[in-house]
Structures are given as structure tokens and as C-alpha cells.
Design a protein around this motif. Structure first.
Motif, PDB file in Angstrom:
ATOM      1  N   PRO A  44       4.331 -73.839   3.761  1.00 27.73           N
ATOM      2  CA  PRO A  44       3.231 -73.135   4.405  1.00 27.73           C
ATOM      3  C   PRO A  44       3.305 -71.646   4.096  1.00 27.73           C
ATOM      4  CG  PRO A  44       4.893 -73.757   6.017  1.00 27.73           C
ATOM      5  CD  PRO A  44       5.261 -74.409   4.713  1.00 27.73           C
ATOM      6  N   GLY A  45       2.188 -71.011   4.011  1.00 25.41           N
ATOM      7  CA  GLY A  45       2.140 -69.583   3.737  1.00 25.41           C
ATOM      8  C   GLY A  45       2.080 -69.316   2.254  1.00 25.41           C
ATOM      9  N   ASP A  46       2.485 -68.134   1.866  1.00 25.97           N
ATOM     10  CA  ASP A  46       2.391 -67.709   0.470  1.00 25.97           C
ATOM     11  C   ASP A  46       3.579 -68.142  -0.372  1.00 25.97           C
ATOM     12  OD1 ASP A  46       0.983 -64.513   1.437  1.00 25.97           O
ATOM     13  OD2 ASP A  46       0.016 -66.449   1.084  1.00 25.97           O
ATOM     14  N   GLU A  47       4.663 -68.598   0.234  1.00 28.27           N
ATOM     15  CA  GLU A  47       5.878 -68.895  -0.522  1.00 28.27           C
ATOM     16  C   GLU A  47       5.725 -70.181  -1.305  1.00 28.27           C
ATOM     17  OE1 GLU A  47       9.690 -68.451   1.138  1.00 28.27           O
ATOM     18  OE2 GLU A  47       8.971 -67.105   2.688  1.00 28.27           O
ATOM     19  N   GLY A  48       6.068 -70.106  -2.555  1.00 29.09           N
ATOM     20  CA  GLY A  48       6.079 -71.283  -3.403  1.00 29.09           C
ATOM     21  C   GLY A  48       7.442 -71.396  -4.035  1.00 29.09           C
ATOM     22  N   ILE A  49       7.583 -72.298  -4.987  1.00 32.18           N
ATOM     23  CA  ILE A  49       8.855 -72.515  -5.658  1.00 32.18           C
ATOM     24  C   ILE A  49       9.276 -71.264  -6.423  1.00 32.18           C
ATOM     25  CG2 ILE A  49      10.020 -73.880  -7.428  1.00 32.18           C
ATOM     26  CD1 ILE A  49       9.592 -75.411  -4.877  1.00 32.18           C
ATOM     27  N   ASP A  50       8.332 -70.557  -7.036  1.00 32.68           N
ATOM     28  CA  ASP A  50       8.656 -69.351  -7.800  1.00 32.68           C
ATOM     29  C   ASP A  50       9.226 -68.263  -6.894  1.00 32.68           C
ATOM     30  OD1 ASP A  50       7.776 -70.554 -10.119  1.00 32.68           O
ATOM     31  OD2 ASP A  50       5.714 -69.809  -9.856  1.00 32.68           O
ATOM     32  N   ASN A  51       8.609 -68.101  -5.725  1.00 30.88           N
ATOM     33  CA  ASN A  51       9.095 -67.079  -4.791  1.00 30.88           C
ATOM     34  C   ASN A  51      10.480 -67.430  -4.267  1.00 30.88           C
ATOM     35  OD1 ASN A  51       6.784 -65.630  -5.115  1.00 30.88           O
ATOM     36  ND2 ASN A  51       5.811 -66.387  -3.242  1.00 30.88           N
ATOM     37  N   ILE A  52      10.716 -68.716  -4.036  1.00 32.97           N
ATOM     38  CA  ILE A  52      12.032 -69.135  -3.555  1.00 32.97           C
ATOM     39  C   ILE A  52      13.068 -68.897  -4.646  1.00 32.97           C
ATOM     40  CG2 ILE A  52      13.417 -71.118  -2.884  1.00 32.97           C
ATOM     41  CD1 ILE A  52      11.001 -72.195  -1.422  1.00 32.97           C
ATOM     42  N   ALA A  53      12.718 -69.208  -5.892  1.00 34.75           N
ATOM     43  CA  ALA A  53      13.647 -68.988  -6.997  1.00 34.75           C
ATOM     44  C   ALA A  53      13.968 -67.504  -7.139  1.00 34.75           C
ATOM     45  CB  ALA A  53      13.073 -69.544  -8.290  1.00 34.75           C
ATOM     46  N   GLU A  54      12.955 -66.654  -6.951  1.00 30.05           N
ATOM     47  CA  GLU A  54      13.196 -65.210  -7.027  1.00 30.05           C
ATOM     48  C   GLU A  54      14.104 -64.765  -5.892  1.00 30.05           C
ATOM     49  OE1 GLU A  54       9.526 -63.123  -7.142  1.00 30.05           O
ATOM     50  OE2 GLU A  54       8.839 -64.154  -8.946  1.00 30.05           O
ATOM     51  N   SER A  55      13.867 -65.294  -4.696  1.00 36.64           N
ATOM     52  CA  SER A  55      14.710 -64.881  -3.576  1.00 36.64           C
ATOM     53  C   SER A  55      16.145 -65.389  -3.765  1.00 36.64           C
ATOM     54  CB  SER A  55      14.133 -65.370  -2.250  1.00 36.64           C
ATOM     55  OG  SER A  55      14.140 -66.782  -2.196  1.00 36.64           O
ATOM     56  N   VAL A  56      16.320 -66.556  -4.376  1.00 37.32           N
ATOM     57  CA  VAL A  56      17.662 -67.054  -4.660  1.00 37.32           C
ATOM     58  C   VAL A  56      18.340 -66.151  -5.683  1.00 37.32           C
ATOM     59  CG1 VAL A  56      18.946 -68.951  -5.712  1.00 37.32           C
ATOM     60  CG2 VAL A  56      17.184 -69.439  -4.023  1.00 37.32           C
ATOM     61  N   ASP A  57      17.597 -65.718  -6.691  1.00 33.99           N
ATOM     62  CA  ASP A  57      18.161 -64.805  -7.681  1.00 33.99           C
ATOM     63  C   ASP A  57      18.533 -63.471  -7.043  1.00 33.99           C
ATOM     64  OD1 ASP A  57      17.946 -66.650  -9.706  1.00 33.99           O
ATOM     65  OD2 ASP A  57      15.959 -65.944 -10.351  1.00 33.99           O
ATOM     66  N   GLU A  58      17.681 -62.994  -6.140  1.00 33.24           N
ATOM     67  CA  GLU A  58      17.995 -61.748  -5.436  1.00 33.24           C
ATOM     68  C   GLU A  58      19.256 -61.915  -4.590  1.00 33.24           C
ATOM     69  OE1 GLU A  58      14.564 -60.800  -3.168  1.00 33.24           O
ATOM     70  OE2 GLU A  58      13.344 -60.332  -4.934  1.00 33.24           O
ATOM     71  N   LEU A  59      19.362 -63.052  -3.923  1.00 36.27           N
ATOM     72  CA  LEU A  59      20.546 -63.300  -3.101  1.00 36.27           C
ATOM     73  C   LEU A  59      21.808 -63.387  -3.953  1.00 36.27           C
ATOM     74  CD1 LEU A  59      19.194 -65.875  -0.509  1.00 36.27           C
ATOM     75  CD2 LEU A  59      19.815 -63.498  -0.098  1.00 36.27           C
ATOM     76  N   ARG A  60      21.701 -64.010  -5.123  1.00 38.25           N
ATOM     77  CA  ARG A  60      22.848 -64.074  -6.020  1.00 38.25           C
ATOM     78  C   ARG A  60      23.246 -62.685  -6.507  1.00 38.25           C
ATOM     79  NH1 ARG A  60      21.025 -69.370  -9.411  1.00 38.25           N
ATOM     80  NH2 ARG A  60      21.773 -70.898  -7.892  1.00 38.25           N
TER      81      ARG A  60
ATOM     82  N   LYS B   4      22.727 -59.863  -4.871  1.00 36.37           N
ATOM     83  CA  LYS B   4      23.352 -59.190  -3.730  1.00 36.37           C
ATOM     84  C   LYS B   4      24.786 -59.684  -3.536  1.00 36.37           C
ATOM     85  CE  LYS B   4      19.204 -58.303  -0.997  1.00 36.37           C
ATOM     86  NZ  LYS B   4      18.505 -58.629   0.258  1.00 36.37           N
ATOM     87  N   LEU B   5      24.976 -61.002  -3.703  1.00 43.22           N
ATOM     88  CA  LEU B   5      26.312 -61.559  -3.552  1.00 43.22           C
ATOM     89  C   LEU B   5      27.268 -61.009  -4.602  1.00 43.22           C
ATOM     90  CD1 LEU B   5      28.148 -63.571  -2.098  1.00 43.22           C
ATOM     91  CD2 LEU B   5      27.369 -65.305  -3.710  1.00 43.22           C
ATOM     92  N   SER B   6      26.805 -60.894  -5.833  1.00 39.72           N
ATOM     93  CA  SER B   6      27.676 -60.349  -6.881  1.00 39.72           C
ATOM     94  C   SER B   6      27.991 -58.881  -6.626  1.00 39.72           C
ATOM     95  CB  SER B   6      27.045 -60.544  -8.260  1.00 39.72           C
ATOM     96  OG  SER B   6      25.870 -59.777  -8.371  1.00 39.72           O
ATOM     97  N   ARG B   7      27.011 -58.133  -6.101  1.00 39.41           N
ATOM     98  CA  ARG B   7      27.281 -56.729  -5.759  1.00 39.41           C
ATOM     99  C   ARG B   7      28.293 -56.625  -4.632  1.00 39.41           C
ATOM    100  NH1 ARG B   7      21.221 -54.615  -5.609  1.00 39.41           N
ATOM    101  NH2 ARG B   7      21.236 -56.429  -4.312  1.00 39.41           N
ATOM    102  N   MET B   8      28.158 -57.506  -3.633  1.00 40.42           N
ATOM    103  CA  MET B   8      29.109 -57.494  -2.522  1.00 40.42           C
ATOM    104  C   MET B   8      30.512 -57.860  -2.999  1.00 40.42           C
ATOM    105  SD  MET B   8      27.737 -56.435   0.191  1.00 40.42           S
ATOM    106  CE  MET B   8      28.807 -56.956   1.479  1.00 40.42           C
ATOM    107  N   LYS B   9      30.594 -58.825  -3.908  1.00 37.11           N
ATOM    108  CA  LYS B   9      31.905 -59.189  -4.450  1.00 37.11           C
ATOM    109  C   LYS B   9      32.528 -58.022  -5.195  1.00 37.11           C
ATOM    110  CE  LYS B   9      31.389 -64.178  -4.943  1.00 37.11           C
ATOM    111  NZ  LYS B   9      31.305 -65.293  -5.898  1.00 37.11           N
ATOM    112  N   SER B  10      31.722 -57.318  -5.979  1.00 31.99           N
ATOM    113  CA  SER B  10      32.271 -56.167  -6.708  1.00 31.99           C
ATOM    114  C   SER B  10      32.689 -55.059  -5.751  1.00 31.99           C
ATOM    115  CB  SER B  10      31.255 -55.650  -7.726  1.00 31.99           C
ATOM    116  OG  SER B  10      30.114 -55.135  -7.074  1.00 31.99           O
ATOM    117  N   LEU B  11      31.920 -54.854  -4.671  1.00 32.44           N
ATOM    118  CA  LEU B  11      32.312 -53.861  -3.668  1.00 32.44           C
ATOM    119  C   LEU B  11      33.611 -54.261  -2.976  1.00 32.44           C
ATOM    120  CD1 LEU B  11      28.905 -52.945  -2.001  1.00 32.44           C
ATOM    121  CD2 LEU B  11      30.342 -51.475  -3.398  1.00 32.44           C
ATOM    122  N   MET B  12      33.750 -55.546  -2.669  1.00 38.08           N
ATOM    123  CA  MET B  12      34.973 -56.002  -2.023  1.00 38.08           C
ATOM    124  C   MET B  12      36.173 -55.867  -2.953  1.00 38.08           C
ATOM    125  SD  MET B  12      34.204 -56.630   1.008  1.00 38.08           S
ATOM    126  CE  MET B  12      35.651 -57.448   1.604  1.00 38.08           C
ATOM    127  N   GLU B  13      35.983 -56.102  -4.231  1.00 36.87           N
ATOM    128  CA  GLU B  13      37.075 -55.903  -5.190  1.00 36.87           C
ATOM    129  C   GLU B  13      37.454 -54.421  -5.275  1.00 36.87           C
ATOM    130  OE1 GLU B  13      39.063 -57.874  -7.018  1.00 36.87           O
ATOM    131  OE2 GLU B  13      38.231 -59.547  -5.887  1.00 36.87           O
TER     132      GLU B  13
END
Length: 110
Positions: free
Chosen positions: A19-35, A37-46
């Protein structure tokens, strides 16, 4: 059924569409953004690795070797304890003999 934490999707919705504007493409983009962010957090923790209090104190202990360490302080406090105990024993010993001299015991059996 709608509540604050949950919204039910009607049964007429097509599988794969959200429902709403979110489709598979938007979810894939948000997953890529989350990945990303996760890699940046890992580098900060290192980068921050070794900055806990235990790690800092261990590093400081390796860098500097002061003469006043735990062993030295234990010897100082141990010797201070021995001095205090010996002075206390000496004082009570002298007090005991002073009391005996002041109030001698009378023996009547002799």
C-alpha cells in the motif's frame, strides 16, 4: 483493522504490491541504503576499537611504567600496617605494666 502499531492490508490487494507509494524498487533502494549505513557503522566501530576503559588502561600501562604501581603501594600499606600494629602493641604493653606497678596484687598465701 487499524491500530497504532499495525495496519492490515485488505484481501483484495495484489500479492507483491504494497500500500502507498512503496514498491519493490523503493524497498531495494532502502535495503541498499541500510547496507551502506551498516558498512559505515562497521568501519566506525573498527576505528573506535580499543577505546574502552579497560583497553585504554592496558595501553597506558604498556606505555608508561611508573615506580608507583600496585606492588609498590601494597608494600607501603603493608609496612604502615606493621608499624601501626607494633606501636599499638608497645603502647598496650607499657600501659599494662604501668597499671600493674600502680596497683600491685597482694598475695596472702605466702
Amino acid at each position: 483493522m487499524n491500530s497504532d502499531s499495525h495496519t492490515c492490508i485488505p484481501d483484495t490487494a495484489v500479492i507483491g504490491e504494497l500500500p502507498g507509494d512503496e514498491g519493490i524498487d523503493n524497498i531495494a533502494e532502502s535495503v541498499d541504503e541500510l547496507r551502506a549505513k551498516l558498512s559505515r557503522m562497521k568501519s566506525l566501530m573498527e576505528a573506535r576499537k580499543g577505546t574502552t576503559l579497560g583497553d585504554l588502561s592496558a595501553r597506558k600501562k604498556k606505555e608508561t611504567s611508573d615506580i608507583i604501581d600496585g606492588n609498590f603501594l601494597s608494600w607501603v600499606f603493608g609496612s604502615a600496617l606493621v608499624v601501626i600494629l607494633s606501636v599499638s602493641f608497645y603502647a598496650f604493653y607499657n600501659l599494662y605494666h604501668a597499671v600493674l606497678k600502680k596497683f600491685p596484687s597482694h598475695h596472702t598465701e605466702l
